[in-house]
Design a protein around this motif. Structure first.
Motif, PDB file in Angstrom:
ATOM      1  N   VAL A  10       0.952  -1.308   0.093  1.00 37.98           N
ATOM      2  CA  VAL A  10      -0.128  -0.122  -0.122  1.00 37.98           C
ATOM      3  C   VAL A  10       0.944   1.283  -0.015  1.00 37.98           C
ATOM      4  O   VAL A  10       2.115   1.073   0.333  1.00 37.98           O
ATOM      5  CB  VAL A  10      -0.903   0.179   1.169  1.00 37.98           C
ATOM      6  CG1 VAL A  10      -1.819  -1.201   1.281  1.00 37.98           C
ATOM      7  CG2 VAL A  10      -0.162   0.143   2.646  1.00 37.98           C
ATOM      8  N   ALA A  11       0.266   2.346  -0.417  1.00 39.94           N
ATOM      9  CA  ALA A  11       1.067   3.662  -0.242  1.00 39.94           C
ATOM     10  C   ALA A  11      -0.128   4.631   0.106  1.00 39.94           C
ATOM     11  O   ALA A  11      -1.137   4.501  -0.059  1.00 39.94           O
ATOM     12  CB  ALA A  11       1.517   4.265  -1.518  1.00 39.94           C
ATOM     13  N   ILE A  21      -3.916   4.329   0.751  1.00 35.60           N
ATOM     14  CA  ILE A  21      -4.809   4.469   2.070  1.00 35.60           C
ATOM     15  C   ILE A  21      -4.164   5.631   2.706  1.00 35.60           C
ATOM     16  O   ILE A  21      -3.366   6.442   2.107  1.00 35.60           O
ATOM     17  CB  ILE A  21      -4.461   3.275   3.050  1.00 35.60           C
ATOM     18  CG1 ILE A  21      -2.932   2.870   3.371  1.00 35.60           C
ATOM     19  CG2 ILE A  21      -5.027   1.841   2.340  1.00 35.60           C
ATOM     20  CD1 ILE A  21      -2.867   1.864   4.231  1.00 35.60           C
ATOM     21  N   ASN A  22      -4.644   6.373   3.918  1.00 35.57           N
ATOM     22  CA  ASN A  22      -4.430   7.367   4.587  1.00 35.57           C
ATOM     23  C   ASN A  22      -3.048   7.112   5.390  1.00 35.57           C
ATOM     24  O   ASN A  22      -2.714   6.029   5.422  1.00 35.57           O
ATOM     25  CB  ASN A  22      -5.495   8.025   5.225  1.00 35.57           C
ATOM     26  CG  ASN A  22      -5.934   7.252   6.679  1.00 35.57           C
ATOM     27  OD1 ASN A  22      -5.106   6.700   7.287  1.00 35.57           O
ATOM     28  ND2 ASN A  22      -7.147   7.220   7.180  1.00 35.57           N
ATOM     29  N   LYS A  23      -2.724   8.153   5.756  1.00 33.13           N
ATOM     30  CA  LYS A  23      -1.319   8.274   6.363  1.00 33.13           C
ATOM     31  C   LYS A  23      -1.143   7.398   7.649  1.00 33.13           C
ATOM     32  O   LYS A  23      -0.157   7.228   8.271  1.00 33.13           O
ATOM     33  CB  LYS A  23      -0.506   9.812   6.576  1.00 33.13           C
ATOM     34  CG  LYS A  23      -1.373  10.722   7.612  1.00 33.13           C
ATOM     35  CD  LYS A  23      -0.784  11.999   7.569  1.00 33.13           C
ATOM     36  CE  LYS A  23      -1.675  12.831   8.479  1.00 33.13           C
ATOM     37  NZ  LYS A  23      -1.195  14.240   8.454  1.00 33.13           N
ATOM     38  N   LEU A  63      -2.714  -7.342   5.718  1.00 30.65           N
ATOM     39  CA  LEU A  63      -3.223  -7.577   7.115  1.00 30.65           C
ATOM     40  C   LEU A  63      -3.662  -6.308   7.775  1.00 30.65           C
ATOM     41  O   LEU A  63      -2.955  -5.168   7.704  1.00 30.65           O
ATOM     42  CB  LEU A  63      -2.195  -8.222   7.967  1.00 30.65           C
ATOM     43  CG  LEU A  63      -1.817  -9.681   7.399  1.00 30.65           C
ATOM     44  CD1 LEU A  63      -0.656 -10.323   8.484  1.00 30.65           C
ATOM     45  CD2 LEU A  63      -2.874 -10.622   7.227  1.00 30.65           C
ATOM     46  N   PHE A  64      -4.727  -6.270   8.453  1.00 29.19           N
ATOM     47  CA  PHE A  64      -5.232  -5.100   9.245  1.00 29.19           C
ATOM     48  C   PHE A  64      -5.416  -5.691  10.741  1.00 29.19           C
ATOM     49  O   PHE A  64      -5.664  -6.648  11.037  1.00 29.19           O
ATOM     50  CB  PHE A  64      -6.548  -4.865   8.855  1.00 29.19           C
ATOM     51  CG  PHE A  64      -6.896  -4.159   7.659  1.00 29.19           C
ATOM     52  CD1 PHE A  64      -7.194  -2.873   7.248  1.00 29.19           C
ATOM     53  CD2 PHE A  64      -6.739  -5.059   6.363  1.00 29.19           C
ATOM     54  CE1 PHE A  64      -7.138  -2.356   6.214  1.00 29.19           C
ATOM     55  CE2 PHE A  64      -6.873  -4.401   5.149  1.00 29.19           C
ATOM     56  CZ  PHE A  64      -7.015  -3.181   5.011  1.00 29.19           C
ATOM     57  N   VAL A  65      -4.796  -4.956  11.652  1.00 28.56           N
ATOM     58  CA  VAL A  65      -4.780  -5.074  13.018  1.00 28.56           C
ATOM     59  C   VAL A  65      -5.508  -3.720  13.383  1.00 28.56           C
ATOM     60  O   VAL A  65      -4.796  -2.788  13.315  1.00 28.56           O
ATOM     61  CB  VAL A  65      -3.251  -5.312  13.469  1.00 28.56           C
ATOM     62  CG1 VAL A  65      -3.395  -5.220  15.234  1.00 28.56           C
ATOM     63  CG2 VAL A  65      -2.651  -6.341  12.912  1.00 28.56           C
ATOM     64  N   ARG A 118      -6.041  -1.044  11.122  1.00 25.85           N
ATOM     65  CA  ARG A 118      -5.050  -0.332  10.377  1.00 25.85           C
ATOM     66  C   ARG A 118      -4.015  -1.240   9.712  1.00 25.85           C
ATOM     67  O   ARG A 118      -3.932  -2.517  10.137  1.00 25.85           O
ATOM     68  CB  ARG A 118      -4.257   0.466  11.494  1.00 25.85           C
ATOM     69  CG  ARG A 118      -4.755   1.412  12.013  1.00 25.85           C
ATOM     70  CD  ARG A 118      -3.754   2.191  13.278  1.00 25.85           C
ATOM     71  NE  ARG A 118      -4.905   3.192  13.897  1.00 25.85           N
ATOM     72  CZ  ARG A 118      -4.362   4.426  13.806  1.00 25.85           C
ATOM     73  NH1 ARG A 118      -3.489   4.948  13.340  1.00 25.85           N
ATOM     74  NH2 ARG A 118      -5.189   5.329  14.396  1.00 25.85           N
ATOM     75  N   VAL A 119      -3.152  -0.795   8.856  1.00 25.85           N
ATOM     76  CA  VAL A 119      -2.133  -1.496   7.844  1.00 25.85           C
ATOM     77  C   VAL A 119      -0.899  -1.232   8.667  1.00 25.85           C
ATOM     78  O   VAL A 119      -0.729  -0.157   8.611  1.00 25.85           O
ATOM     79  CB  VAL A 119      -2.347  -1.250   6.619  1.00 25.85           C
ATOM     80  CG1 VAL A 119      -1.073  -1.917   5.821  1.00 25.85           C
ATOM     81  CG2 VAL A 119      -3.662  -1.913   5.947  1.00 25.85           C
TER      82      VAL A 119
END
Length: 106
Positions: free
Chosen positions: A20-21, A58-60, A86-88, A91-92
């Motif tokens: 992601v960026a 995605i966002n910062k 993965l999301f925790v 969040r990434v």
């Protein structure tokens, strides 16, 4: 404006599967530093069926920018999970899944 969007779309196309960026990173790589919102506008303007992997932006904070209850949020999360992101706690981990480059792709 269309040329600007084309530049942004080309940068987004460089983000590898499973990475992601942030909007800000894409703006910087496209040559528009400080214009993260411009990236959002460009992605919103993508033609239907476009091959540009919009879901990889995605966002910062490492979060998705769509409202959590929206279909767009669920779709983006599903696409990223399918790629192995993965999301925790929603969040990434940008340190693990972030795409970082130092050249401008124009």
């Amino acid at each position: 404006m269309r040329d600007t969007y084309q530049i942004i779309w080309r940068v987004v196309q460089q983000i590898p599967r499973g990475r992601v960026a942030t909007y800000g990173q894409v703006a910087m790589e496209a040559g528009f530093p400080g214009n993260a919102r411009l990236v959002g506008y460009a992605l919103h303007a993508l033609p239907s069926g476009s091959p540009v992997p919009w879901q990889r932006v995605i966002n910062k904070r490492g979060q998705l920018s769509f409202p959590k209850a929206s279909q767009s949020f669920r779709r983006q999360m599903a696409l990223l999970k399918k790629e192995g992101v993965l999301f925790v706690d929603g969040r990434v981990d940008l340190g693990r899944f972030g795409w970082f480059v130092n050249t401008i792709h124009r």
